[in-house]
Design an enzyme around this catalytic site. Structure first.
Site, PDB file in Angstrom:
ATOM      1  N   HIS A   1      39.804  38.059  50.055  1.00 48.89           N
ATOM      2  CA  HIS A   1      39.176  39.130  49.284  1.00 48.89           C
ATOM      3  C   HIS A   1      38.291  39.964  50.215  1.00 48.89           C
ATOM      4  O   HIS A   1      38.052  39.568  51.362  1.00 48.89           O
ATOM      5  CB  HIS A   1      38.336  38.558  48.117  1.00 48.89           C
ATOM      6  CG  HIS A   1      37.177  37.710  48.533  1.00 48.89           C
ATOM      7  ND1 HIS A   1      37.191  36.331  48.475  1.00 48.89           N
ATOM      8  CD2 HIS A   1      35.958  38.039  49.021  1.00 48.89           C
ATOM      9  CE1 HIS A   1      36.046  35.857  48.889  1.00 48.89           C
ATOM     10  NE2 HIS A   1      35.275  36.869  49.239  1.00 48.89           N
TER      11      HIS A   1
HETATM   12  P1  TYD Z   1      35.266  32.874  45.981  1.00 53.12           P
HETATM   13  O1  TYD Z   1      34.183  33.793  46.414  1.00 53.12           O
HETATM   14  O2  TYD Z   1      36.622  33.481  45.695  1.00 53.12           O
HETATM   15  O3  TYD Z   1      35.431  31.702  47.066  1.00 53.12           O
HETATM   16  P2  TYD Z   1      36.358  31.578  48.380  1.00 53.12           P
HETATM   17  O4  TYD Z   1      36.311  32.892  49.093  1.00 53.12           O
HETATM   18  O5  TYD Z   1      35.730  30.459  49.147  1.00 53.12           O
HETATM   19  O6  TYD Z   1      37.727  31.213  47.946  1.00 53.12           O
HETATM   20  O7  TYD Z   1      34.767  32.068  44.709  1.00 53.12           O
HETATM   21  C1  TYD Z   1      35.486  30.977  44.171  1.00 53.12           C
HETATM   22  C2  TYD Z   1      35.148  30.859  42.687  1.00 53.12           C
HETATM   23  O8  TYD Z   1      33.773  30.584  42.499  1.00 53.12           O
HETATM   24  C3  TYD Z   1      35.458  32.115  41.892  1.00 53.12           C
HETATM   25  O9  TYD Z   1      36.045  31.725  40.663  1.00 53.12           O
HETATM   26  C4  TYD Z   1      34.126  32.750  41.642  1.00 53.12           C
HETATM   27  C5  TYD Z   1      33.168  31.572  41.666  1.00 53.12           C
HETATM   28  N1  TYD Z   1      31.843  31.916  42.209  1.00 53.12           N
HETATM   29  C6  TYD Z   1      30.726  31.976  41.383  1.00 53.12           C
HETATM   30  O10 TYD Z   1      30.820  31.746  40.162  1.00 53.12           O
HETATM   31  N2  TYD Z   1      29.507  32.265  41.921  1.00 53.12           N
HETATM   32  C7  TYD Z   1      29.344  32.529  43.246  1.00 53.12           C
HETATM   33  O11 TYD Z   1      28.197  32.797  43.713  1.00 53.12           O
HETATM   34  C8  TYD Z   1      30.503  32.498  44.096  1.00 53.12           C
HETATM   35  C9  TYD Z   1      30.399  32.798  45.562  1.00 53.12           C
HETATM   36  C10 TYD Z   1      31.736  32.193  43.537  1.00 53.12           C
END
Ligand code: TYD
Length: 141
Positions: free
Chosen positions: A51
């Site tokens: 992302h």
């Molecule tokens: P994401 O930022 O996509 O993590 P990565 O890049 O490590 O794969 O987040 C994973 C999941 O966690 C997504 O469903 C959103 C949730 N999330 C929160 O609820 N709060 C937060 O502060 C973060 C960073 C993620």
């Protein structure tokens, strides 16, 4: 506005007693911190991230293990390796990131400039490319 860059964090200690590293907002890193989170128990070889953020700035570090981050501005991809607890990567807005776990037990910590909002994410690569080509980041803070 700065650029993505690795910083070497201050290190206090010795081999006999171990080390302490740190960073401070608006000191080693160029923004204030509103949120800290971390990712763990990720199987080796897994890719996360996938992302970009429209506004969020982050500093990420790996207190244990080895993690590769590939940052993509829509044209050029640059690889950064976090393989030491006194290294951190400052990430500005507007870059697509793919994050690879290279070693079992690796932990990735993130300090972010703002609270969580899904509206700040671009999770579709084609949408990211469109956003990057139109240089949408430039109109924002
Ligand atoms: P994401 O930022 O996509 O993590 P990565 O890049 O490590 O794969 O987040 C994973 C999941 O966690 C997504 O469903 C959103 C949730 N999330 C929160 O609820 N709060 C937060 O502060 C973060 C960073 C993620």
């Amino acid at each position: 506005m700065t650029t993505n860059h690795i910083i070497t964090l201050p290190q206090h200690g010795s081999p006999e007693i171990g080390y302490l590293s740190l960073f401070e907002e608006n000191n080693q890193i160029p923004f204030g911190i509103k949120r800290i989170y971390y990712t763990y128990d990720v199987p080796v070889g897994v890719k996360r991230g996938m992302h970009a953020h429209k506004k969020l700035q982050q500093v990420i570090w790996c207190p244990y293990g080895s993690i590769e981050i590939i940052l993509d501005d829509g044209t050029t991809k640059t690889s950064y390796l976090l393989d030491s607890p006194n290294k951190a990567l400052v990430m500005i807005k507007g870059y697509w990131r793919d994050i690879y776990w290279k070693k079992e037990g690796s932990v990735l910590c993130i300090a972010a400039s703002d609270l969580y909002t899904e509206d700040d994410y671009i999770r579709d690569y084609d949408e990211f490319i469109k956003y990057a080509r139109e240089e949408c980041w430039k109109d924002e803070d």
